[in-house]
Design a protein around this motif. Structure first.
Motif, short mmCIF file in Angstrom:
data_model
loop_
_atom_site.label_atom_id
_atom_site.label_comp_id
_atom_site.label_asym_id
_atom_site.label_seq_id
_atom_site.Cartn_x
_atom_site.Cartn_y
_atom_site.Cartn_z
N ALA A 163 0.66 -1.24 0.06
CA ALA A 163 0.02 0.11 0.20
C ALA A 163 0.98 1.26 0.18
CB ALA A 163 -0.88 0.10 1.19
N LEU A 164 0.14 2.22 -0.60
CA LEU A 164 0.97 3.61 -0.47
C LEU A 164 -0.16 4.72 0.26
CD1 LEU A 164 2.62 4.37 -3.82
CD2 LEU A 164 3.57 3.93 -1.72
N PRO A 165 0.22 5.60 0.90
CA PRO A 165 -0.67 6.37 1.57
C PRO A 165 -1.69 7.10 0.62
CG PRO A 165 1.54 6.93 2.43
CD PRO A 165 1.63 5.90 1.22
N PHE A 166 -2.48 7.54 0.88
CA PHE A 166 -3.69 8.36 0.44
C PHE A 166 -4.18 9.37 1.33
CE2 PHE A 166 -7.90 9.40 -1.41
CZ PHE A 166 -7.55 9.95 -2.68
N ALA A 167 -3.67 10.68 0.89
CA ALA A 167 -4.07 11.70 1.89
C ALA A 167 -4.95 12.82 1.42
CB ALA A 167 -2.46 12.45 1.99
N GLU A 168 -5.51 12.44 0.27
CA GLU A 168 -6.71 13.33 -0.43
C GLU A 168 -8.03 13.29 -0.23
OE1 GLU A 168 -4.02 11.70 -2.46
OE2 GLU A 168 -2.78 13.42 -2.00
N PRO A 243 -2.45 2.63 -8.27
CA PRO A 243 -3.34 1.28 -7.64
C PRO A 243 -2.88 1.23 -6.19
CG PRO A 243 -2.28 0.84 -9.73
CD PRO A 243 -1.60 2.30 -9.43
N GLN A 244 -1.76 1.35 -5.81
CA GLN A 244 -1.64 1.03 -4.40
C GLN A 244 -2.11 1.98 -3.61
OE1 GLN A 244 0.89 2.09 -6.77
NE2 GLN A 244 2.85 1.15 -6.06
N GLN A 245 -2.68 3.10 -3.73
CA GLN A 245 -3.42 4.19 -2.86
C GLN A 245 -4.76 3.54 -2.85
OE1 GLN A 245 -2.62 7.61 -5.27
NE2 GLN A 245 -1.51 8.57 -3.41
N TYR A 246 -5.26 2.37 -3.25
CA TYR A 246 -6.75 2.13 -3.19
C TYR A 246 -6.71 1.37 -1.92
CZ TYR A 246 -8.24 3.22 -8.00
OH TYR A 246 -8.82 3.87 -9.03
N LYS A 247 -5.75 0.74 -1.39
CA LYS A 247 -5.93 -0.10 -0.24
C LYS A 247 -5.84 1.17 1.07
CE LYS A 247 -3.69 -4.41 -0.45
NZ LYS A 247 -2.55 -5.23 0.19
N SER A 248 -5.01 2.09 0.78
CA SER A 248 -5.48 3.15 1.84
C SER A 248 -6.55 3.77 1.80
CB SER A 248 -4.29 4.26 1.69
OG SER A 248 -2.76 3.56 1.75
#
Length: 343
Positions: A163-168, A243-248
């Motif tokens: 995962a990657l962070p999703f801060a938006e 795509p990795q941001q969807y998990k976050s």
């Protein structure tokens, strides 16, 4: 350093298939140089820092001829529901690699649906020539067993995507309901209308925020916009860039009503889910993870009844436990093992 061509539904703007590509790159053995066949080579190269080749060009055949291996996958590429032509294209590339004596791996495949005898024959023919095969569901494994083709079965590789962070994420009130719908032959105007009315009732009854999440712009965005226009505030359309941001993102919502397979996979560990099953692969995921849901072909035309099902699921459904997640992630290792062993 061995060069390996990676072939799949890449560069088409589909977050699920991009997630598969990222997971494949994550699983490749050290020292392997990937060459990705892409519908949008420039975008794929810029996004992932890999060598790319246009997926339908003479360069494709040349890249395979010069490579040491060919990895085909993953996903439901060998099927003739979308079109027989798509299946023939992928099968031809695989057979080209086999004729040239390349190590050929059919990786993380979901075989079918195969509606015609021609599609069955082509699929069986090319898979028999593979060096190794992994599949992601029991139905695919059973089909290959019936054809007497060796394979290993493991859950979809995207379960282990980092995962990657999703801060938006906007500061919306809870409960936050994520929704992913896509165009499909079984998604008739009548059914879409029922879903829209049910979603409006569900939002009102639960004082919910609605987060519409298209996974592929060409197939999901129009439906997302239609729902957005019909719903009350609070509402938002969100499409993460990576795509990795969807998990976050899913870790910041309370419930997903999902149609696409990878929306459910990326969300299941983060929040409770309700599946709208339009394809056997979604039905098999429901069974694997005990997800509540409905077959889209049997969607009730009573919007109030559907809204009540969602409300019940919101209150009772559970996300996957850490133990369930660990079990799945351990099983996924089979997809990486075949790459390590054969490449």
């Amino acid at each position: 350093m061995p060069n390996v061509v990676l072939c799949g539904y890449y560069g088409q703007g589909n977050a699920g298939d991009e997630a598969l590509l990222l997971t494949l790159l994550q699983m490749l053995p050290p020292g392997v140089n990937p060459i990705v066949l892409s519908h949008n080579p420039t975008a794929t190269s810029q996004a992932y820092g890999v060598t790319t080749v246009p997926h339908k060009s003479w360069q494709t055949l040349k890249a395979i001829a010069q490579a040491d291996g060919f990895v085909f996958g993953g996903g439901s590429l060998l099927q003739d529901v979308t079109s027989l032509g798509s299946l023939v294209y992928y099968a031809a590339l695989m057979k080209w690699a086999q004729l040239l004596g390349k190590k050929t791996i059919a990786w993380a495949q979901g075989i079918g649906p195969l509606q015609s005898s021609c599609a069955n024959h082509i699929t069986r023919f090319v898979l028999r020539g593979c060096t190794g095969i992994t599949v992601r569901d029991q139905a695919s494994a059973d089909l290959l067993k019936n054809w007497q083709i060796p394979q290993a079965i493991a859950p979809d590789p995207v379960w282990v995507l980092e995962a990657l962070p999703f801060a938006e994420m906007p500061d919306l009130p809870h409960p936050r309901i994520a929704v992913n719908l896509r165009t499909h032959g079984s998604m008739t105007l009548k059914k879409l209308t029922v879903l829209q009315v049910a979603l409006k009732q569900f939002q009102q009854q639960n004082k919910a925020s609605i987060i519409l999440i298209p996974f592929q712009k060409s197939q999901d965005e129009a439906i997302a916009q239609q729902l957005y226009d019909a719903l009350a505030e609070p509402k938002v359309i969100i499409a993460p860039l990576q795509p990795q941001q969807y998990k976050s993102l899913f870790a910041q919502v309370d419930f997903l009503i999902g149609m696409r397979l990878h929306s459910l996979i990326l969300a299941a560990a983060a929040c409770p889910c309700f599946a709208l099953n339009y394809d056997p692969k979604v039905a098999q995921l429901q069974q694997q993870c005990n997800l509540p849901g409905l077959d889209l072909d049997q969607l009730p035309l009573d919007a109030e009844a559907l809204s009540q099902q969602w409300t019940t699921a919101l209150k009772t459904a559970q996300r996957l436990t850490p133990e369930q997640q660990r079990t799945i992630q351990t099983q996924v290792q089979a997809h990486q093992d075949i790459l390590s062993r054969l490449l």
